[in-house]
Design an enzyme around this catalytic site. Structure first.
Site, short mmCIF file in Angstrom:
data_model
loop_
_atom_site.label_atom_id
_atom_site.label_comp_id
_atom_site.label_asym_id
_atom_site.label_seq_id
_atom_site.Cartn_x
_atom_site.Cartn_y
_atom_site.Cartn_z
N GLY A 14 0.84 -1.20 0.00
CA GLY A 14 0.00 0.00 0.00
C GLY A 14 0.86 1.24 0.00
N ARG A 17 0.20 5.31 -2.15
CA ARG A 17 -0.48 6.56 -1.75
C ARG A 17 -0.73 6.53 -0.24
NH1 ARG A 17 -5.33 3.86 -4.26
NH2 ARG A 17 -6.70 3.48 -2.48
N SER A 140 -4.89 0.30 13.55
CA SER A 140 -5.73 1.50 13.65
C SER A 140 -6.15 1.69 15.10
CB SER A 140 -6.98 1.33 12.78
OG SER A 140 -7.84 2.44 12.92
N TYR A 154 -14.29 -3.61 9.72
CA TYR A 154 -12.95 -2.98 9.71
C TYR A 154 -12.33 -3.04 11.11
CZ TYR A 154 -9.45 0.75 9.41
OH TYR A 154 -8.28 1.47 9.48
N ALA A 155 -13.13 -2.67 12.13
CA ALA A 155 -12.62 -2.65 13.51
C ALA A 155 -12.19 -4.06 13.93
CB ALA A 155 -13.70 -2.12 14.44
N ALA A 156 -12.99 -5.06 13.55
CA ALA A 156 -12.64 -6.44 13.89
C ALA A 156 -11.33 -6.84 13.20
CB ALA A 156 -13.77 -7.38 13.49
N ILE A 187 -5.59 10.17 9.78
CA ILE A 187 -4.47 10.68 8.99
C ILE A 187 -5.00 11.10 7.62
CG2 ILE A 187 -2.16 10.14 8.13
CD1 ILE A 187 -2.52 9.80 11.23
#
Ligand code: NAP
Length: 249
Positions: A14, A17, A140, A154-156, A187
Site C-alpha cells: 500500500g 499513496r 488503527s 474494519y474494527a474487527a 491521517i
C-alpha cells in the site's frame, strides 16, 4: 538522534499513496532501498519515481499468496534481501451491520487480516536472513481502542491484526525478528478524504493537537520501529493519533 536505515532493504505494501507512501518516503530518505506495492503496477511505478532514492514499484494483490511469494523473491534479488516489512495495505469501506453482507465482511477480512498474514509469511524466508529484521503493521485506533458506527468489520480486522502480531512476535523472536504495530488516528490520506469533508472536520475537531495527522507522522513511527535502536521492542503497539483517544468525554 536520527535513525538510519542505510544499506537496509524495505518493502511497503500500500506504498503508492496515503500512509504507505508516507512510510516509504521516510524509509527511503533514511537510506533504505525501498519497494512500494499496490494492485496497480503503473501507479506503483509512478509513486516509486516520485519517492526517488532508487525506489521500485510493484503491482501485487496482497490477497494472492503465490503473487506475494514472487514479489518477495524479486524484491530480495533486486535489493539484496529484505530487512524491513511494512504491512500497511488496507481498505476501510463503511457499512452498518444491518446492511452488511457476508461478502462485505469477507472482503475486509481478506485484505486487512488475511492479507497481513500472507504478506508476513511471504517475507519470512528473507527476514530470517537479516541481522536487523523488522515487521511493522499498520493497524488503527478503530477496533483496538475505539469503535465507529459503520466499521464493525474494519474494527474487527484491525483488532485481529494485533492478535496475530502478539503470537507472531513469540514465533519470530527466536529468529530475532521483531513485529510491532502502529495505530494511526485520523491521517489525511486519499482514502480518508473519500469519507467526505464533514467527516474530516468532525475528526479534526476531536483531536487535542487540533489537526489531522500527516502521513509522515506514521512514517516516522514506522522508521523508529524499523531502526536498530528498536531492537528490544516486539509485540507492541504505538498509537499515533494527536491525542484523539485520550479525552474521557
Ligand atoms: P489509502 O489512501 O486508501 O491507500 C491504501 C493503499 O493500499 C493503496 O496503495 C492501495 O493501492 C493499497 N491496497 C489496497 N488494497 C490492496 C490489495 N488488496 N493489495 C495491494 N495493495 C492494496 O489508505 P490509507 O488511508 O493510506 O490507509 C493505509 C492503512 O492505514 C490501511 O491499513 C488503513 O486501515 C490504515 N489506517 C488509516 C487511517 C487513516 O486515517 N487514513 C487510520 C487508521 C488506520 P491499490 O488500491 O491501488 O491497490
Amino acid at each position: 538522534m536520527s535513525w538510519t536505515l542505510s544499506g537496509r532493504s524495505a518493502v511497503v505494501t500500500g506504498g503508492t499513496r496515503g500512509i504507505g507512501l508516507g512510510i516509504a518516503r521516510v524509509l527511503a530518505r533514511a537510506g533504505a532501498r525501498t519497494a512500494v506495492v499496490s494492485r496497480k503496477e503503473e501507479e506503483a511505478a509512478e509513486s516509486a519515481a516520485m519517492i526517488g532514492h532508487d525506489c521500485q514499484g510493484y503491482g501485487t494483490n496482497i490477497c494472492d499468496a503465490s503473487a506475494l511469494d514472487t514479489l518477495m523473491r524479486t524484491v530480495a534479488e533486486r535489493q539484496g534481501g529484505i530487512d524491513v516489512l511494512c504491512a500497511n495495505a488496507g481498505i476501510f469501506p463503511q457499512r452498518p451491520i444491518e446492511e452488511m453482507t457476508a461478502d462485505d465482511w469477507a472482503e475486509v477480512m481478506d485484505v486487512n487480516l488475511k492479507g497481513t498474514f500472507l504478506t508476513v509469511k511471504a517475507a519470512l524466508p528473507y527476514l530470517k536472513q537479516s541481522d536487523q529484521a523488522r515487521i511493522v503493521l499498520t493497524s488503527s485506533i478503530t477496533g483496538p481502542v475505539t469503535g465507529y458506527a459503520g466499521w464493525s468489520h474494519y474494527a474487527a480486522s484491525k483488532a485481529g491484526q494485533l492478535g496475530f502480531m502478539r503470537t507472531a512476535a513469540l514465533e519470530l523472536a527466536p529468529h530475532s525478528i521483531t513485529i510491532n504495530a502502529v495505530l494511526p488516528g485520523n491521517i489525511l490520506t486519499e482514502g480518508l478524504s473519500e469519507l467526505g469533508q464533514e467527516y474530516l472536520d468532525q475528526m479534526a475537531a476531536a483531536v487535542p493537537l487540533r489537526r489531522l495527522g500527516h502521513v509522515e507522522d506514521i512514517g516516522n513511527a514506522a522508521l523508529f520501529l524499523a531502526s536498530r535502536e528498536a531492537a528490544y521492542i516486539t509485540g507492541q503497539t504505538l498509537i499515533v493519533d494527536g491525542g484523539q483517544t485520550l479525552p474521557e468525554s
